[in-house]
Scaffold this motif. Structure first.
Motif, short mmCIF file in Angstrom:
data_model
loop_
_atom_site.label_atom_id
_atom_site.label_comp_id
_atom_site.label_asym_id
_atom_site.label_seq_id
_atom_site.Cartn_x
_atom_site.Cartn_y
_atom_site.Cartn_z
N ARG A 91 0.84 -1.20 0.00
CA ARG A 91 0.00 0.00 0.00
C ARG A 91 0.88 1.26 0.00
NH1 ARG A 91 -5.27 0.57 1.32
NH2 ARG A 91 -5.96 2.62 1.98
N GLN A 92 1.89 1.27 0.84
CA GLN A 92 2.78 2.43 0.92
C GLN A 92 3.53 2.64 -0.39
OE1 GLN A 92 2.75 4.61 3.42
NE2 GLN A 92 4.17 5.88 2.28
N GLN A 93 4.02 1.57 -0.99
CA GLN A 93 4.74 1.68 -2.27
C GLN A 93 3.83 2.22 -3.36
OE1 GLN A 93 6.02 -2.44 -2.34
NE2 GLN A 93 8.16 -1.81 -2.19
N ARG A 94 2.57 1.86 -3.33
CA ARG A 94 1.62 2.38 -4.32
C ARG A 94 1.50 3.89 -4.22
NH1 ARG A 94 -3.36 -1.93 -4.86
NH2 ARG A 94 -2.06 -3.77 -4.85
N TYR A 95 1.44 4.39 -2.99
CA TYR A 95 1.34 5.83 -2.78
C TYR A 95 2.62 6.57 -3.16
CZ TYR A 95 -3.17 5.43 -0.47
OH TYR A 95 -4.49 5.20 -0.21
N GLU A 96 3.75 5.91 -3.04
CA GLU A 96 5.03 6.55 -3.30
C GLU A 96 5.50 6.45 -4.74
OE1 GLU A 96 7.50 4.60 -0.42
OE2 GLU A 96 6.75 5.84 1.23
N ARG A 97 4.88 5.63 -5.54
CA ARG A 97 5.36 5.44 -6.91
C ARG A 97 5.12 6.71 -7.74
NH1 ARG A 97 1.20 2.33 -10.87
NH2 ARG A 97 -0.47 3.81 -10.57
N PRO A 98 5.99 6.94 -8.71
CA PRO A 98 5.78 8.10 -9.59
C PRO A 98 4.53 7.90 -10.45
CG PRO A 98 7.88 6.98 -10.06
CD PRO A 98 7.18 6.20 -9.00
N ASN A 99 3.95 8.99 -10.87
CA ASN A 99 2.75 8.92 -11.71
C ASN A 99 3.13 8.30 -13.06
OD1 ASN A 99 0.47 9.44 -13.35
ND2 ASN A 99 -0.06 11.21 -12.09
N PRO A 100 2.53 7.15 -13.40
CA PRO A 100 2.92 6.43 -14.62
C PRO A 100 2.14 6.85 -15.88
CG PRO A 100 1.37 5.10 -13.42
CD PRO A 100 1.60 6.36 -12.60
N THR A 121 -6.70 1.07 -3.45
CA THR A 121 -6.26 2.27 -2.72
C THR A 121 -6.77 3.54 -3.38
OG1 THR A 121 -4.22 2.46 -3.99
CG2 THR A 121 -4.13 1.14 -1.96
N GLY A 122 -7.13 3.47 -4.65
CA GLY A 122 -7.57 4.66 -5.39
C GLY A 122 -6.45 5.41 -6.06
N ILE A 123 -5.20 4.99 -5.82
CA ILE A 123 -4.07 5.73 -6.35
C ILE A 123 -4.06 5.74 -7.88
CG2 ILE A 123 -2.39 3.83 -6.27
CD1 ILE A 123 -1.64 7.50 -5.40
N THR A 124 -4.42 4.66 -8.52
CA THR A 124 -4.43 4.60 -9.99
C THR A 124 -5.37 5.65 -10.56
OG1 THR A 124 -3.86 2.26 -10.01
CG2 THR A 124 -4.91 3.14 -12.00
#
Length: 149
Positions: A91-100, A121-124
């Protein structure tokens, strides 16, 4: 605002494994009636893209198939440049990844309905919406087949 059609329960997880990872695209017909009922008032339906690596592995984009079932015409206005599968990230890595995501065509002044398969998580969806807003989209909402409980 995101509108899921169903909750992501164990049967939904089994469906997604069969549909998304094993390529049984015919299974999506189970949801055809409900997908056709989604009221689309936006100018464009934009499915969340998958990376070229995922597309090569799966041979189809599951979000694009869902979007096309809702309404036959979709706009492929986004591309995904980074290929890390979210299922391999915490979950944390998803929030920290650069916008793809990057925008591939003019979206200025358009209202957009983003479509994805599962909201976890909604990050995508947030990262895709950020890129579309940055490019001038007027309004963005989203629909997903499932949402995590």
């Amino acid at each position: 605002m995101t509108h899921p059609l169903y909750l992501y329960h164990p049967q939904a997880k089994a469906f997604m494994k069969q549909y998304k990872f094993l390529g049984d695209t015919f299974l999506l017909n189970v949801f055809k009636t409900e997908l056709k009922k989604v009221k689309v008032k936006q100018d464009w339906i934009v499915p969340i893209p998958i990376s070229p690596e995922r597309l090569s592995e799966r041979r189809f984009n599951q979000a694009e198939s869902i979007a096309r079932m809702m309404r036959g015409t979709v706009k492929l206005a986004l591309e995904r440049t980074e290929g890390t599968a979210l299922s391999h990230l915490s979950r944390q890595q998803r929030y920290e990844r650069p916008n793809p995501f990057s925008v591939t065509q003019s979206v200025s002044g358009k209202t957009i309905l983003l479509v994805d398969d599962v909201y976890t998580t909604g990050i995508t969806l947030h990262q895709a919406a950020f890129r579309l807003r940055e490019a001038g989209a007027k309004e963005i909402s989203a629909v997903t087949l499932f949402r995590s409980i």
